[in-house]
Design a protein around this motif. Sequence first.
Motif, PDB file in Angstrom:
ATOM      1  N   GLU A 239      11.822 -50.895   1.131  1.00 33.73           N
ATOM      2  CA  GLU A 239      12.925 -50.403   0.297  1.00 33.73           C
ATOM      3  C   GLU A 239      13.851 -51.551  -0.105  1.00 33.73           C
ATOM      4  O   GLU A 239      14.383 -51.568  -1.220  1.00 33.73           O
ATOM      5  N   ARG A 240      14.024 -52.507   0.788  1.00 36.33           N
ATOM      6  CA  ARG A 240      14.862 -53.655   0.447  1.00 36.33           C
ATOM      7  C   ARG A 240      14.211 -54.451  -0.681  1.00 36.33           C
ATOM      8  O   ARG A 240      14.891 -54.909  -1.608  1.00 36.33           O
ATOM      9  N   GLY A 241      12.883 -54.578  -0.606  1.00 38.94           N
ATOM     10  CA  GLY A 241      12.164 -55.252  -1.684  1.00 38.94           C
ATOM     11  C   GLY A 241      12.341 -54.542  -3.016  1.00 38.94           C
ATOM     12  O   GLY A 241      12.622 -55.177  -4.048  1.00 38.94           O
ATOM     13  N   LYS A 242      12.198 -53.208  -3.011  1.00 38.59           N
ATOM     14  CA  LYS A 242      12.384 -52.421  -4.241  1.00 38.59           C
ATOM     15  C   LYS A 242      13.778 -52.626  -4.819  1.00 38.59           C
ATOM     16  O   LYS A 242      13.954 -52.761  -6.037  1.00 38.59           O
ATOM     17  N   ILE A 254       9.935 -60.632  -2.950  1.00 38.11           N
ATOM     18  CA  ILE A 254       8.623 -61.078  -2.460  1.00 38.11           C
ATOM     19  C   ILE A 254       8.694 -61.369  -0.961  1.00 38.11           C
ATOM     20  O   ILE A 254       7.802 -60.964  -0.197  1.00 38.11           O
ATOM     21  N   GLU A 255       9.760 -62.049  -0.519  1.00 37.64           N
ATOM     22  CA  GLU A 255       9.905 -62.372   0.909  1.00 37.64           C
ATOM     23  C   GLU A 255       9.860 -61.115   1.765  1.00 37.64           C
ATOM     24  O   GLU A 255       9.229 -61.089   2.829  1.00 37.64           O
ATOM     25  N   ASN A 256      10.542 -60.053   1.308  1.00 33.57           N
ATOM     26  CA  ASN A 256      10.560 -58.806   2.079  1.00 33.57           C
ATOM     27  C   ASN A 256       9.204 -58.127   2.096  1.00 33.57           C
ATOM     28  O   ASN A 256       8.768 -57.620   3.140  1.00 33.57           O
ATOM     29  N   TYR A 257       8.527 -58.127   0.956  1.00 33.35           N
ATOM     30  CA  TYR A 257       7.193 -57.523   0.928  1.00 33.35           C
ATOM     31  C   TYR A 257       6.226 -58.302   1.823  1.00 33.35           C
ATOM     32  O   TYR A 257       5.383 -57.707   2.503  1.00 33.35           O
ATOM     33  N   LEU A 272       0.835 -54.706  -4.620  1.00 32.01           N
ATOM     34  CA  LEU A 272       1.115 -54.453  -6.036  1.00 32.01           C
ATOM     35  C   LEU A 272       2.501 -54.945  -6.425  1.00 32.01           C
ATOM     36  O   LEU A 272       2.688 -55.590  -7.464  1.00 32.01           O
ATOM     37  N   ARG A 273       3.500 -54.655  -5.571  1.00 32.08           N
ATOM     38  CA  ARG A 273       4.875 -55.067  -5.887  1.00 32.08           C
ATOM     39  C   ARG A 273       5.006 -56.592  -5.894  1.00 32.08           C
ATOM     40  O   ARG A 273       5.726 -57.164  -6.708  1.00 32.08           O
ATOM     41  N   ILE A 274       4.298 -57.261  -4.958  1.00 30.44           N
ATOM     42  CA  ILE A 274       4.334 -58.727  -4.945  1.00 30.44           C
ATOM     43  C   ILE A 274       3.751 -59.262  -6.247  1.00 30.44           C
ATOM     44  O   ILE A 274       4.315 -60.179  -6.868  1.00 30.44           O
TER      45      ILE A 274
END
Length: 462
Positions: A239-242, A254-257, A272-274
């Motif tokens: 969620e932090r990444g989003k 990217i770091e969070n993912y 996918l998000r990265i």
Amino acid sequence: MGFSHDDNNNLPLTKFESMLKTNHVLFFDSEEFENIIHHYLNQGKIALAKKAIKLGLDQHPTSINLKLFRVEILVFEDKLTEADNLLNELHSLDPMNEELYIQKANIYSKKDDHAQAIKVLKKALQLTDDVVDLYSLIGMEYLFLDKFEEAKAYFMKCLESDFEDYSALYNIIYCFEFLDQNEEAISYLNMFIDKNPYCEVAWHQLGKQYFILKEYTKALTSFDFAVISDDTFVGAYLERGKTLEKLKRYEEAIENYLITLKLDDPTSYALLRIGHCYEKTDNYDLALQYYDRTVHEDPLLDKGWIAITKFHNARGNYQRALYYINKAINIDSENVVYWKLYSQINHRLNFFEEAERGYEKTLDLGNYELNTWLSRGDLLIKLGEVKTAIHNFEQAIEFYPENAEIEYRLAGLFFFINETDKGTFYLKNGLSHNQEYAFILEELFPKVSNKIMVKNLLKTNL
């Protein structure tokens, strides 16, 4: 008390299983049978639980608790009449046993009589001090009735009695969200956090509420506290990444993912998000690597195939885009989005027959967007399939009556095959609904637009 094979105190279980293998009947007290049955039910081993119940009742035929386990199995097997009859017998023996009411409510619930189940559960509340599970059961019955305010109230009672009952917390937030009460959810969560400042689940849910309201800075702070409370909380990192993506802080996202990939098995969502973040920062090689990993990790994730197809499509690599969308269709030929992309890419490659087939498949799958009808019809015109084009637009106008873009096309087609009455009808309709689209005739049907009759109709009605 329950036990498992890892317990030091599992002698009754070992003895019972040994007895089953040897067929040599051994004696157990009723409490030992209850623990054995409870263990098997928790393990989902229904057949073994039934054996334990039968043997238990053979040795202790008057045990109400063992009979209640039998009721539980009967309800599980949808033998509701038999379960109800046995409960009525037990009620005459022990009318103050709250478990009888819980099983009775379970039967009502199975029969979709949730209102009656609630009445019975409220009676059980009067017979016990252990109310948390009952509050939860009543809350669930209210959920079945779509009575979210009442359900929320009972789940709140659960949490008041046990602040670590996270399932109750999730259900409370579910009710708030269903009622579109995001602000109220935030107030409730803040109040809960004041009393339980290190509850990572509450911080996580608070962040999600702020995210829904697009208050991304507050959402990020909440997810930060969720991670501080539990630095292995994968959901909070996701969620932090989003949220960081919404704030256009792609490198941090990217770091969070990437942290989630270290904490747990890689998820297609994180990969996918990265890939998306790398694409946003113009790091196309890494973006493509992660999109490839996404579809490899989860070939059934449509978003992965769509992302990699659109990646190539946006860069004019249409053959490569077509390669990936064909792979996606081979995996799931019923996905409407795949067929729309297939049509668009083939169209750009001037593979008109394939593009038309894709649009037809899109319509067959129930996607009736105006643009799909128009695109398919225009391709049919280009391919000289006049009758099929007419049929396409006649179907389209049923979904989009009085649509000028469709009416001008039908006018041109009917004039083209010299059905002047129908051509005149649709041309007049088109002109009455929107004169600005009259250029469609000249663009798609230049020969028709030069006909004297058509020119006169245009002069008269413009």
